[in-house]
Design an enzyme around this catalytic site. Structure first.
Site, PDB file in Angstrom:
ATOM      1  N   ASP A 123       0.898  -1.051   0.096  1.00  0.00           N
ATOM      2  CA  ASP A 123      -0.089   0.047   0.172  1.00  0.00           C
ATOM      3  C   ASP A 123       1.013   1.182   0.074  1.00  0.00           C
ATOM      4  O   ASP A 123       0.724   2.157  -1.008  1.00  0.00           O
ATOM      5  CB  ASP A 123      -0.959   0.037   1.096  1.00  0.00           C
ATOM      6  CG  ASP A 123      -1.854   1.204   1.459  1.00  0.00           C
ATOM      7  OD1 ASP A 123      -2.857   1.546   0.621  1.00  0.00           O
ATOM      8  OD2 ASP A 123      -1.100   2.227   2.117  1.00  0.00           O
ATOM      9  N   GLY A 150      -9.462  -2.996  -3.788  1.00  0.00           N
ATOM     10  CA  GLY A 150     -10.704  -3.758  -3.363  1.00  0.00           C
ATOM     11  C   GLY A 150     -12.035  -3.441  -3.627  1.00  0.00           C
ATOM     12  O   GLY A 150     -12.932  -4.217  -4.327  1.00  0.00           O
ATOM     13  N   ALA A 161      -4.731   2.719  -1.049  1.00  0.00           N
ATOM     14  CA  ALA A 161      -4.648   1.978  -2.031  1.00  0.00           C
ATOM     15  C   ALA A 161      -4.932   0.740  -2.284  1.00  0.00           C
ATOM     16  O   ALA A 161      -5.787   0.159  -3.107  1.00  0.00           O
ATOM     17  CB  ALA A 161      -3.027   2.065  -2.373  1.00  0.00           C
ATOM     18  N   ASP A 162      -4.681   0.061  -1.156  1.00  0.00           N
ATOM     19  CA  ASP A 162      -5.176  -1.563  -1.005  1.00  0.00           C
ATOM     20  C   ASP A 162      -7.045  -1.487  -0.800  1.00  0.00           C
ATOM     21  O   ASP A 162      -7.555  -2.040  -1.553  1.00  0.00           O
ATOM     22  CB  ASP A 162      -4.846  -2.026   0.514  1.00  0.00           C
ATOM     23  CG  ASP A 162      -3.411  -2.834   0.078  1.00  0.00           C
ATOM     24  OD1 ASP A 162      -3.157  -3.303  -0.553  1.00  0.00           O
ATOM     25  OD2 ASP A 162      -2.774  -2.799   1.296  1.00  0.00           O
ATOM     26  N   LEU A 163      -7.507  -0.661  -0.006  1.00  0.00           N
ATOM     27  CA  LEU A 163      -8.755  -0.470   0.123  1.00  0.00           C
ATOM     28  C   LEU A 163      -9.496  -0.244  -1.161  1.00  0.00           C
ATOM     29  O   LEU A 163     -10.470  -0.807  -1.698  1.00  0.00           O
ATOM     30  CB  LEU A 163      -9.083   0.515   1.277  1.00  0.00           C
ATOM     31  CG  LEU A 163      -8.683   0.130   2.618  1.00  0.00           C
ATOM     32  CD1 LEU A 163      -8.986   1.211   3.648  1.00  0.00           C
ATOM     33  CD2 LEU A 163      -9.473  -1.245   2.942  1.00  0.00           C
TER      34      LEU A 163
END
Length: 392
Positions: A148, A181, A176-178
């Site tokens: 991230d 997703g 960035a991860d969220l």
């Protein structure tokens, strides 16, 4: 659609770990899909070991990572060693029955396991596959590992966040991860809708890089169209003023004056002159930001935060405080929106978790949001049950 959610009857095979993929599958689970999380034996998802904080269950059992708990509600866990023939056979059996498979391996890993898209489609032509990587599946840097904070920096987000150009900062959550997703789940829903028309599944691809660039919003067009490079400038908006965090007698408040009408209303409410030289229009106020900040804070200097917020509400100015998370979760407005849920965890007992951010209502206005949720699973909690189900 009932209280079980709009994806009730949809089976998702979750091969992901860490956060981007698990967040996508949790979103699908929140919507009612049955999500079977496949984890490696012994250690499971990487985030089971991410902490502190950890919570020690009664009885001295394996401690639980609160990080893992944040991304894995409404799932079942089964451990499989995909290099072992028997376990791989279980996975293939799951794939045959699945509607969706989600993976976030580095590019090429599934192919080496004999589970490339062509093989998956032979097993199940209706399968929708979501694949999430760090920097994309192709291109000159398509094979890079994705984490991230690295993605936040590489995708420009950190250059826009912080007190100033020399102070780049990451966002306080793994955004960035969220976002990857969220975009991934959004793509899966579109692919499932397309499948209703075509009868066949497809591949959805996104990445931490793509998701972060995808939310550049006005900062993106600021460069691509106007040729201006945005930079960090603290708690004030790049294109609107006054819009941001301002000091008062005993703390801070935030205001957002997104129109000239609000500016005039604000000035009238605090006995200020809206035609003060240099502050007449929004472009003027943005160009003279320091003057604007001083102008507003001089008006706020005689107020403590709570009376000031009351006055802003009376005048009709969008405003708010900066809350800590304990304050957020104690806020009755958060409770009213169903943003926390209570679940029964396999080792921790009854726990409160952040809840899904969507609510559903039927055409009569009655709420039909999913009303029962399951706790994040302990490692292999459902392994025997899943194998038994496949056997029958």
């Amino acid at each position: 659609m009932g209280s079980t959610g709009p994806l009730d009857g949809t089976l998702v095979v979750d091969l992901t770990r860490a956060l981007a993929g698990p967040h996508a599958t949790m979103m699908l689970g929140d919507l009612g899909a049955r999500v079977i999380k496949v984890e490696v034996p012994a250690s499971g998802d990487d985030t089971r070991g991410w902490g502190p904080p950890f919570v020690d269950p009664p009885g001295g059992e394996v401690r639980e990572s609160t990080y893992f708990l944040s991304a894995n509600r409404n799932k079942e866990s089964v451990t499989l060693d995909l290099k072992a023939a028997d376990d791989k056979a279980v996975l293939l059996d799951l794939v045959r029955r699945a509607d969706v498979l989600v993976e976030n391996f580095r590019t090429g890993v599934l192919d080496r396991l004999g589970l490339g898209f062509e093989s998956l489609q032979e097993l199940n032509p209706r399968l929708v596959v979501l694949s999430i990587t760090g920097f994309g599946h192709d291109g000159p840097e398509g094979g890079r590992a994705g984490y991230d904070q690295i993605a936040q920096g590489e995708a420009g987000l950190m250059s826009l966040t912080g007190s100033g150009p020399e102070d780049p900062q990451k966002v306080g959550v793994p955004i960035a991860d969220l976002l990857a997703g969220m975009y991934g789940a959004y793509g899966v829903l579109a692919a499932l809708l397309e499948r209703e028309r075509t009868g066949v599944g497809t591949v959805v691809r996104t990445s931490l890089l793509a998701a972060t660039v995808g939310v550049h919003a006005f900062q993106g067009t600021r460069w691509t169209v106007a040729g201006e490079v945005g930079h960090a400038q603290g708690n004030h908006h790049a294109s609107i003023a006054p819009y941001g965090l301002f000091h008062c007698a005993d703390g801070t408040v935030q205001i957002a004056l997104g129109s000239e009408n609000l500016w005039r209303r604000f000035c009238a409410g605090f006995e200020l002159d809206p035609a003060t030289p240099g502050l007449e229009t929004n472009p003027d106020r943005v160009a003279h930001r320091e003057q604007t900040i001083a102008f507003v804070e001089a008006a706020f200097a005689g107020y403590d935060a709570e009376p000031l917020l009351a006055r802003l509400a009376e005048v009709g100015i969008p405003a708010g405080k900066v809350r800590t998370l304990d304050d957020v979760y104690a806020w009755d407005q958060v409770a009213s929106q169903g943003l926390t849920i209570e679940v029964e965890h396999g080792t921790l007992g009854r726990v409160t978790l952040p809840g899904p951010p969507l609510r559903f209502f039927d055409r009569h206005g009655d709420e039909v949001t999913r009303d029962e949720h399951s706790a994040p699973p302990t490692l292999d909690q459902h392994g025997a049950a899943v194998r038994d189900w496949l056997g029958h």
